[in-house]
Design a protein around this motif. Structure first.
Motif, PDB file in Angstrom:
ATOM      1  N   THR A 132       3.388 -49.176  14.810  1.00 38.05           N
ATOM      2  CA  THR A 132       3.788 -47.911  14.232  1.00 38.05           C
ATOM      3  C   THR A 132       2.531 -47.102  14.017  1.00 38.05           C
ATOM      4  OG1 THR A 132       5.597 -48.986  13.076  1.00 38.05           O
ATOM      5  CG2 THR A 132       4.929 -46.831  12.278  1.00 38.05           C
ATOM      6  N   LYS A 133       2.456 -45.953  14.626  1.00 34.97           N
ATOM      7  CA  LYS A 133       1.229 -45.179  14.555  1.00 34.97           C
ATOM      8  C   LYS A 133       1.346 -44.028  13.573  1.00 34.97           C
ATOM      9  CE  LYS A 133      -1.410 -44.543  18.026  1.00 34.97           C
ATOM     10  NZ  LYS A 133      -2.471 -45.531  17.908  1.00 34.97           N
ATOM     11  N   GLY A 134       0.151 -43.616  13.109  1.00 37.35           N
ATOM     12  CA  GLY A 134       0.044 -42.383  12.370  1.00 37.35           C
ATOM     13  C   GLY A 134       0.432 -42.469  10.916  1.00 37.35           C
ATOM     14  N   PRO A 135       0.314 -41.330  10.224  1.00 42.45           N
ATOM     15  CA  PRO A 135       0.603 -41.287   8.795  1.00 42.45           C
ATOM     16  C   PRO A 135       2.088 -41.475   8.510  1.00 42.45           C
ATOM     17  CG  PRO A 135       0.302 -39.087   9.653  1.00 42.45           C
ATOM     18  CD  PRO A 135      -0.078 -40.036  10.755  1.00 42.45           C
ATOM     19  N   LEU A 136       2.359 -41.811   7.276  1.00 38.89           N
ATOM     20  CA  LEU A 136       3.737 -42.031   6.862  1.00 38.89           C
ATOM     21  C   LEU A 136       4.522 -40.730   6.919  1.00 38.89           C
ATOM     22  CD1 LEU A 136       5.760 -44.008   5.506  1.00 38.89           C
ATOM     23  CD2 LEU A 136       4.949 -43.100   3.328  1.00 38.89           C
ATOM     24  N   THR A 137       5.701 -40.783   7.526  1.00 40.13           N
ATOM     25  CA  THR A 137       6.588 -39.624   7.564  1.00 40.13           C
ATOM     26  C   THR A 137       7.662 -39.806   6.512  1.00 40.13           C
ATOM     27  OG1 THR A 137       6.217 -39.326   9.927  1.00 40.13           O
ATOM     28  CG2 THR A 137       8.182 -38.295   8.987  1.00 40.13           C
ATOM     29  N   THR A 138       7.829 -38.836   5.669  1.00 41.54           N
ATOM     30  CA  THR A 138       8.816 -38.941   4.598  1.00 41.54           C
ATOM     31  C   THR A 138      10.194 -38.540   5.112  1.00 41.54           C
ATOM     32  OG1 THR A 138       7.160 -38.458   2.932  1.00 41.54           O
ATOM     33  CG2 THR A 138       9.452 -38.125   2.321  1.00 41.54           C
ATOM     34  N   VAL A 139      11.164 -39.400   4.898  1.00 40.35           N
ATOM     35  CA  VAL A 139      12.544 -39.138   5.291  1.00 40.35           C
ATOM     36  C   VAL A 139      13.392 -39.173   4.038  1.00 40.35           C
ATOM     37  CG1 VAL A 139      14.495 -39.949   6.665  1.00 40.35           C
ATOM     38  CG2 VAL A 139      12.155 -40.278   7.492  1.00 40.35           C
ATOM     39  N   PRO A 140      14.228 -38.183   3.811  1.00 36.94           N
ATOM     40  CA  PRO A 140      15.062 -38.208   2.610  1.00 36.94           C
ATOM     41  C   PRO A 140      15.836 -39.516   2.526  1.00 36.94           C
ATOM     42  CG  PRO A 140      15.233 -36.106   3.717  1.00 36.94           C
ATOM     43  CD  PRO A 140      14.470 -37.016   4.641  1.00 36.94           C
ATOM     44  N   ALA A 141      15.787 -40.160   1.374  1.00 39.41           N
ATOM     45  CA  ALA A 141      16.426 -41.460   1.235  1.00 39.41           C
ATOM     46  C   ALA A 141      17.923 -41.351   1.073  1.00 39.41           C
ATOM     47  CB  ALA A 141      15.840 -42.200   0.052  1.00 39.41           C
ATOM     48  N   SER A 142      18.357 -40.410   0.304  1.00 40.40           N
ATOM     49  CA  SER A 142      19.788 -40.298   0.057  1.00 40.40           C
ATOM     50  C   SER A 142      20.089 -38.918  -0.500  1.00 40.40           C
ATOM     51  CB  SER A 142      20.233 -41.361  -0.940  1.00 40.40           C
ATOM     52  OG  SER A 142      21.530 -41.066  -1.394  1.00 40.40           O
ATOM     53  N   PRO A 143      21.114 -38.252   0.038  1.00 40.95           N
ATOM     54  CA  PRO A 143      21.458 -36.921  -0.455  1.00 40.95           C
ATOM     55  C   PRO A 143      21.928 -36.947  -1.911  1.00 40.95           C
ATOM     56  CG  PRO A 143      23.154 -37.765   0.999  1.00 40.95           C
ATOM     57  CD  PRO A 143      21.994 -38.700   1.101  1.00 40.95           C
ATOM     58  N   THR A 144      22.284 -38.137  -2.396  1.00 36.13           N
ATOM     59  CA  THR A 144      22.784 -38.222  -3.770  1.00 36.13           C
ATOM     60  C   THR A 144      21.705 -38.690  -4.743  1.00 36.13           C
ATOM     61  OG1 THR A 144      23.531 -40.497  -3.394  1.00 36.13           O
ATOM     62  CG2 THR A 144      25.106 -38.734  -2.929  1.00 36.13           C
ATOM     63  N   GLN A 145      20.467 -38.868  -4.247  1.00 35.63           N
ATOM     64  CA  GLN A 145      19.394 -39.338  -5.109  1.00 35.63           C
ATOM     65  C   GLN A 145      19.145 -38.344  -6.250  1.00 35.63           C
ATOM     66  OE1 GLN A 145      17.306 -42.195  -4.713  1.00 35.63           O
ATOM     67  NE2 GLN A 145      16.602 -41.658  -6.743  1.00 35.63           N
ATOM     68  N   ASP A 146      19.194 -38.825  -7.477  1.00 32.82           N
ATOM     69  CA  ASP A 146      18.959 -37.978  -8.637  1.00 32.82           C
ATOM     70  C   ASP A 146      17.456 -37.842  -8.866  1.00 32.82           C
ATOM     71  OD1 ASP A 146      18.864 -36.618 -10.990  1.00 32.82           O
ATOM     72  OD2 ASP A 146      19.766 -38.215 -12.213  1.00 32.82           O
ATOM     73  N   ARG A 147      16.923 -36.635  -8.697  1.00 37.90           N
ATOM     74  CA  ARG A 147      15.491 -36.423  -8.861  1.00 37.90           C
ATOM     75  C   ARG A 147      15.197 -35.495 -10.037  1.00 37.90           C
ATOM     76  NH1 ARG A 147      12.757 -36.697  -2.872  1.00 37.90           N
ATOM     77  NH2 ARG A 147      14.120 -38.308  -2.037  1.00 37.90           N
ATOM     78  N   SER A 148      16.155 -35.424 -10.950  1.00 35.16           N
ATOM     79  CA  SER A 148      15.950 -34.573 -12.121  1.00 35.16           C
ATOM     80  C   SER A 148      14.984 -35.218 -13.107  1.00 35.16           C
ATOM     81  CB  SER A 148      17.294 -34.296 -12.808  1.00 35.16           C
ATOM     82  OG  SER A 148      17.900 -35.508 -13.221  1.00 35.16           O
ATOM     83  N   GLY A 149      14.790 -36.538 -12.976  1.00 34.73           N
ATOM     84  CA  GLY A 149      13.854 -37.267 -13.831  1.00 34.73           C
ATOM     85  C   GLY A 149      13.026 -38.193 -12.976  1.00 34.73           C
ATOM     86  N   PRO A 150      12.366 -39.187 -13.566  1.00 33.03           N
ATOM     87  CA  PRO A 150      11.586 -40.148 -12.780  1.00 33.03           C
ATOM     88  C   PRO A 150      12.477 -40.820 -11.737  1.00 33.03           C
ATOM     89  CG  PRO A 150      11.098 -40.367 -15.111  1.00 33.03           C
ATOM     90  CD  PRO A 150      12.284 -39.458 -15.014  1.00 33.03           C
ATOM     91  N   PHE A 151      11.989 -40.986 -10.517  1.00 35.91           N
ATOM     92  CA  PHE A 151      12.821 -41.585  -9.473  1.00 35.91           C
ATOM     93  C   PHE A 151      11.989 -42.405  -8.499  1.00 35.91           C
ATOM     94  CE2 PHE A 151      11.306 -37.662  -7.566  1.00 35.91           C
ATOM     95  CZ  PHE A 151      10.988 -38.047  -6.268  1.00 35.91           C
ATOM     96  N   ILE A 152      12.674 -43.328  -7.832  1.00 42.34           N
ATOM     97  CA  ILE A 152      12.159 -44.056  -6.674  1.00 42.34           C
ATOM     98  C   ILE A 152      13.220 -43.917  -5.593  1.00 42.34           C
ATOM     99  CG2 ILE A 152      11.587 -46.316  -5.707  1.00 42.34           C
ATOM    100  CD1 ILE A 152      10.572 -47.164  -8.437  1.00 42.34           C
ATOM    101  N   ALA A 153      12.873 -43.320  -4.469  1.00 45.28           N
ATOM    102  CA  ALA A 153      13.816 -43.097  -3.380  1.00 45.28           C
ATOM    103  C   ALA A 153      13.348 -43.858  -2.146  1.00 45.28           C
ATOM    104  CB  ALA A 153      13.932 -41.606  -3.062  1.00 45.28           C
ATOM    105  N   ILE A 154      14.198 -44.728  -1.601  1.00 48.02           N
ATOM    106  CA  ILE A 154      13.848 -45.534  -0.434  1.00 48.02           C
ATOM    107  C   ILE A 154      14.455 -44.917   0.824  1.00 48.02           C
ATOM    108  CG2 ILE A 154      13.899 -47.829   0.597  1.00 48.02           C
ATOM    109  CD1 ILE A 154      14.306 -49.007  -2.146  1.00 48.02           C
ATOM    110  N   ASN A 155      13.654 -44.813   1.866  1.00 48.35           N
ATOM    111  CA  ASN A 155      14.129 -44.261   3.128  1.00 48.35           C
ATOM    112  C   ASN A 155      15.100 -45.220   3.824  1.00 48.35           C
ATOM    113  OD1 ASN A 155      12.393 -42.062   2.775  1.00 48.35           O
ATOM    114  ND2 ASN A 155      10.707 -43.126   3.783  1.00 48.35           N
ATOM    115  N   PRO A 156      16.053 -44.688   4.585  1.00 44.07           N
ATOM    116  CA  PRO A 156      16.988 -45.557   5.313  1.00 44.07           C
ATOM    117  C   PRO A 156      16.240 -46.507   6.243  1.00 44.07           C
ATOM    118  CG  PRO A 156      17.715 -43.271   5.347  1.00 44.07           C
ATOM    119  CD  PRO A 156      16.325 -43.258   4.799  1.00 44.07           C
ATOM    120  N   VAL A 157      16.767 -47.723   6.396  1.00 45.17           N
ATOM    121  CA  VAL A 157      16.127 -48.727   7.259  1.00 45.17           C
ATOM    122  C   VAL A 157      16.890 -48.910   8.558  1.00 45.17           C
ATOM    123  CG1 VAL A 157      15.468 -51.162   7.444  1.00 45.17           C
ATOM    124  CG2 VAL A 157      15.151 -49.939   5.279  1.00 45.17           C
ATOM    125  N   GLY A 158      18.206 -48.971   8.481  1.00 47.05           N
ATOM    126  CA  GLY A 158      18.997 -49.184   9.689  1.00 47.05           C
ATOM    127  C   GLY A 158      19.071 -50.653  10.059  1.00 47.05           C
TER     128      GLY A 158
END
Length: 298
Positions: free
Chosen positions: A53-79
């Motif tokens: 896997t080359k290059g810098p980390l690309t951020t992919v939205p983890a979940s459209p329902t992720q609550d980011r109004s406060g502290p959060f940890i969002a994991i990208n889809p794995v498949g």
């Protein structure tokens, strides 16, 4: 230094990391301290892949329902993954840089297992990120429910993925206690050419061996100036990058078996690295270096 991440031999990795940290302190004036497995000022840790896997980390939205109004940890889809693939668990978080996050998972209906931990790395717009890399060669197939958490305050994120294929690993590691490296009757461990890579690549390291299936193999990766101080320049990192980990021998063909691991070089120093592979007995003693290779990060 830590990784491979064959989930299940964590204590050995920790012992190794502490031992390597001691070598680093003795070999250079700078102190080091890796990422996972207790590595040396090392960024993320490791485990194998079927490619790179080359290059810098690309951020992919983890979940459209992720609550980011406060502290959060969002994991990208794995498949869906197949045994032998590289597994990357990555995501974003509102947590401050260097905050440790912990990864655990359950497989099918089994119990929860603590697997690894990493510090939060700087991201964009004040959002940090994290990345865990695993070699699935010795993993069991099944449904993996994975959680990344701070370990307190209930801040966590989760993702589920399936791993398909035939189980190639073993539930009971074999500790080698035969002839030492360089002596008559010693086993062979080879490393395939690694090649040069860009900083931030996930690098697969593979090889062959005459060791029996299930034998524990130790790998250590560190800048070559650890062994030759003349190569250390003014631009060398104050906290060198390095990693140590373990993996198991997988059944090959005939009398030749295989082994593999992978490292995540995000945040690693741009320099030449040495990769050494060895074995360990049940008392934690290494039997010498059986194989070695070099690569350069640019």
């Amino acid at each position: 230094m830590k990784p491979q991440q064959n989930p299940g031999i964590g204590c050995i990795s920790l012992i190794l990391l502490l031992a390597i940290a001691g070598v680093l302190i003795a070999g250079c004036t700078d102190s080091s301290s890796p990422g996972q497995n207790g590595q040396v000022s090392v960024p993320p840790t490791v485990t194998p892949i079927s490619g790179k896997t080359k290059g810098p980390l690309t951020t992919v939205p983890a979940s459209p329902t992720q609550d980011r109004s406060g502290p959060f940890i969002a994991i990208n889809p794995v498949g869906e993954k197949k045994i032998g693939d590289v597994l990357v668990i990555s995501g974003t978080t509102s947590l401050p840089e260097k905050t440790p996050v912990y990864l655990s998972w359950t497989v099918n209906s089994g119990g929860k297992k603590s697997i690894s931990n990493k510090p939060v790395l700087p991201g964009v717009n004040g959002t940090g990120h994290f990345r865990f890399v695993f070699d699935t060669t010795g993993f069991k197939p099944g449904i993996y429910t994975t959680t990344v958490t701070t370990g307190k305050n209930g801040i966590s994120g989760s993702v589920q993925f399936s791993l398909t294929g035939t189980y190639l690993g073993t539930d009971t590691p074999v500790y080698y206690s035969g002839a030492t490296a360089g002596s008559s009757g010693a086993p062979a461990i080879t490393l395939r050419p690694i090649g040069d890579h860009a900083q931030g690549d996930v690098i697969q390291i593979t090889g062959t061996t005459t060791l029996r299936e299930g034998t524990l193999i130790i790998y250590e990766i560190y800048p070559d100036y650890f062994e030759n101080a003349v190569k250390r320049s003014a631009s060398s990192a104050a906290t060198p990058s390095g990693i140590s980990g373990d993996t198991l021998v997988i059944k090959g063909t005939g009398n030749t078996n295989t082994w593999s691991c992978a490292i995540d070089t995000e945040g690693y120093e741009k320099t030449q690295y040495i990769v050494n592979v060895s074995t360990m007995n049940e008392n934690g003693q290494k039997s010498g270096i059986f194989g070695s290779a070099h690569f350069t990060l640019t």
